[in-house]
Design an enzyme around this catalytic site. Structure first.
Site, PDB file in Angstrom:
ATOM      1  N   GLY A 218      -9.602   2.311   1.507  1.00  0.00           N
ATOM      2  CA  GLY A 218     -10.019   1.411   2.569  1.00  0.00           C
ATOM      3  C   GLY A 218     -10.173  -0.006   2.075  1.00  0.00           C
ATOM      4  N   ARG A 298       4.902  -2.901  11.148  1.00  0.00           N
ATOM      5  CA  ARG A 298       3.464  -3.205  11.152  1.00  0.00           C
ATOM      6  C   ARG A 298       3.030  -4.257  12.167  1.00  0.00           C
ATOM      7  NH1 ARG A 298      -0.034  -1.846   7.759  1.00  0.00           N
ATOM      8  NH2 ARG A 298      -0.901  -3.938   7.750  1.00  0.00           N
ATOM      9  N   TYR A 302       0.618  -2.182  14.433  1.00  0.00           N
ATOM     10  CA  TYR A 302      -0.792  -2.414  14.086  1.00  0.00           C
ATOM     11  C   TYR A 302      -1.260  -3.818  14.436  1.00  0.00           C
ATOM     12  CZ  TYR A 302      -0.156   1.626  10.939  1.00  0.00           C
ATOM     13  OH  TYR A 302       0.112   2.845  10.393  1.00  0.00           O
ATOM     14  N   CYS A 328      16.667  -3.570  20.665  1.00  0.00           N
ATOM     15  CA  CYS A 328      16.695  -3.757  22.117  1.00  0.00           C
ATOM     16  C   CYS A 328      15.362  -3.376  22.763  1.00  0.00           C
ATOM     17  CB  CYS A 328      17.852  -2.991  22.713  1.00  0.00           C
ATOM     18  SG  CYS A 328      19.381  -3.647  22.081  1.00  0.00           S
ATOM     19  N   TYR A 356       3.084   0.470   3.547  1.00  0.00           N
ATOM     20  CA  TYR A 356       3.373   0.904   4.921  1.00  0.00           C
ATOM     21  C   TYR A 356       4.479   0.066   5.559  1.00  0.00           C
ATOM     22  CZ  TYR A 356      -0.965   3.133   3.807  1.00  0.00           C
ATOM     23  OH  TYR A 356      -1.916   3.857   3.147  1.00  0.00           O
TER      24      TYR A 356
HETATM   25  C1  LIG Z   1      -3.744   6.679   3.878  1.00  0.00           C
HETATM   26  C2  LIG Z   1      -4.730   7.281   2.999  1.00  0.00           C
HETATM   27  C3  LIG Z   1      -5.192   6.589   1.878  1.00  0.00           C
HETATM   28  C4  LIG Z   1      -4.765   5.196   1.522  1.00  0.00           C
HETATM   29  O1  LIG Z   1      -5.307   4.220   2.356  1.00  0.00           O
HETATM   30  P1  LIG Z   1      -5.105   2.669   2.068  1.00  0.00           P
HETATM   31  O2  LIG Z   1      -5.746   1.960   3.169  1.00  0.00           O
HETATM   32  O3  LIG Z   1      -3.623   2.416   2.015  1.00  0.00           O
HETATM   33  O4  LIG Z   1      -5.697   2.366   0.756  1.00  0.00           O
HETATM   34  C5  LIG Z   1      -6.088   7.256   1.061  1.00  0.00           C
HETATM   35  N1  LIG Z   1      -6.504   8.508   1.339  1.00  0.00           N
HETATM   36  C6  LIG Z   1      -6.074   9.178   2.404  1.00  0.00           C
HETATM   37  C7  LIG Z   1      -6.558  10.556   2.633  1.00  0.00           C
HETATM   38  C8  LIG Z   1      -5.181   8.601   3.275  1.00  0.00           C
HETATM   39  O5  LIG Z   1      -4.787   9.280   4.351  1.00  0.00           O
END
Ligand SMILES: *Cc1c(COP(=O)(O)O)cnc(C)c1O
Length: 401
Positions: A218, A298, A302, A328, A356
């Site tokens: 995160g 993205r 997002y 398109c 991503y």
């Molecule tokens: C996607 C994911 C991550 C990585 O998240 P980031 O935001 O790219 O760091 C880590 N653990 C799990 C279980 C995930 O699904």
């Protein structure tokens, strides 16, 4: 990298092109491991889904990382990249028991986030230790698609169901060896993370055979000037302290784990595209590039902001542009951006294209996926060929009419 070298690489490998600078990956990895130096046993598992080219995986193996996988295919990719199954954790959601059993058979660490699956797995394979993905019910994450730890989330086993987990552990004779959480991407404030830490460690204290605690990921990285990013150094100091204090009361050594994707690879990547046409409407000047959300989804999926520069004409006067693709459907990479004057055939560079981006490409509109190039020790390596029409035909069986 300098604009000149970027342009040279486009000349050599064609457009559109994904480019990864391994130096940045290595320095992000170091930043993270340095931040948690006070913790004796630290393990970083790179989240494969962010960028899954096998060469990137091999780089992480060289750096000393393990990997976090979410599908049996990612597990197989990791094994092909040479990872010891012991250094692979499998953290799926919503997959069948069969897929989990396949991964367990390959010797990777299983992480389960569903009570029914836990019970069935424990009954059939009590000898295989499993980690539990807990949902700490902390609201975090930059947007609703990537916020996965709240009460209505499909992820994890609720902290209100710990007794159920303990009952299953006892009844089946299985062993819970790890506790995990992943509350979502783009966490802005570390206090939320530290609150979740307390919750997670409290869960750990209720189990006797825990070997590792996995705090997921995160970590936020800056996408544009003025963006707040996760203060890794400060988090490192505070979390390490909490963790080290906890170990003393737990009485056994524990491994601290993280599984970042974005933090490790986002900034290493650039996406380079060529401008097909300029189009002036009464309201807007569009620059349409030889790409679309088939290559870089993205911004549309997002709403994420990616900095765009014109590396072919960097010194010209800035003008306002909407940079769009050739798909398109509406596929706007950025609207009303100030970019130095764009002409046909100029090369535009998109930043933060490591995480991503390629891993979410498709063949929509029957277009080829771009090539991927990795720069390692000052040398460029083509690590994925641009697709050809054979890739579009592949796998399609024709019926005789
Ligand atoms: C996607 C994911 C991550 C990585 O998240 P980031 O935001 O790219 O760091 C880590 N653990 C799990 C279980 C995930 O699904």
């Amino acid at each position: 990298m300098q604009n000149k070298s970027l342009l040279k690489l486009v000349e050599k490998h064609g457009s559109p092109l994904y480019l990864y600078n391994t130096e940045i990956i290595a320095s992000q990895y170091k930043k993270l491991t340095d931040a948690f130096k006070p913790v004796k046993n630290l393990k970083i598992n790179y989240a494969v889904k962010a960028l899954s080219n096998i060469n990137i995986l091999k780089l992480f193996r060289k750096l000393g990382a393990g990997i976090d996988t979410v599908s049996i295919q990612e597990v197989l990719l990791g094994l092909k990249a040479g990872f010891d199954p012991k250094n692979i954790i499998f953290t799926p959601n919503g997959v069948s028991l069969e897929e989990i059993e396949k991964a367990a058979k390959l010797g990777v660490q299983i992480n389960i986030d569903n009570l029914y699956i836990l019970e069935q797995f424990g009954q059939k394979h009590p000898e295989t230790p499993v980690c539990i993905r807990v949902n700490p019910h902390i609201m975090a994450g930059g947007n609703s698609k990537i916020s996965v730890g709240h009460i209505g989330s499909k992820f994890g086993i609720s902290i209100y169901q710990i007794d159920h987990i303990k009952n299953i552990e006892k009844a089946t004779g299985m062993r819970i060896n790890g506790i995990h959480m992943h509350t979502g991407s783009d966490i802005l404030d570390i206090d939320a993370f530290l609150r979740a830490t307390d919750i997670l460690l409290d869960v750990v204290s209720k189990f006797e055979n825990i070997e590792f605690v996995d705090f997921g990921s995160g970590f936020k990285v800056p996408y544009k000037e003025g963006d707040i990013s996760t203060d890794i150094e400060s988090l490192g100091v505070k979390l390490s302290k909490k963790f080290n204090e906890f170990i003393k009361t737990y009485g056994k050594p524990l491994i601290l784990m993280f599984e970042p994707g974005k933090f490790l690879v986002s900034e290493s990547g650039k996406f380079l595209t060529k401008v097909n046409v300029i189009k002036q409407t009464p309201s807007t000047v569009f620059a349409a590039v030889d790409s679309g959300f088939n290559h870089f989804i993205r911004p549309m999926f997002y709403n994420s902001h990616h900095h765009i520069t014109n590396i072919s004409n960097p010194k010209a006067k800035n003008k306002f542009y909407s940079v769009v693709g050739y798909i398109c459907e509406t596929d706007t990479f950025g609207s009303n951006r100030q970019i130095s004057e764009i002409r046909e055939d100029d090369i535009l560079c998109f930043d933060n294209a490591g995480a991503y981006c390629f891993s979410m490409t498709s063949n929509y509109n029957s277009r080829f996926r771009p090539a991927e190039v990795m720069v390692y020790n000052g040398k460029d390596f083509l690590i994925r060929k641009r697709e050809t029409i054979e890739d579009i035909f592949r796998g399609q069986d024709e019926v005789e009419f």
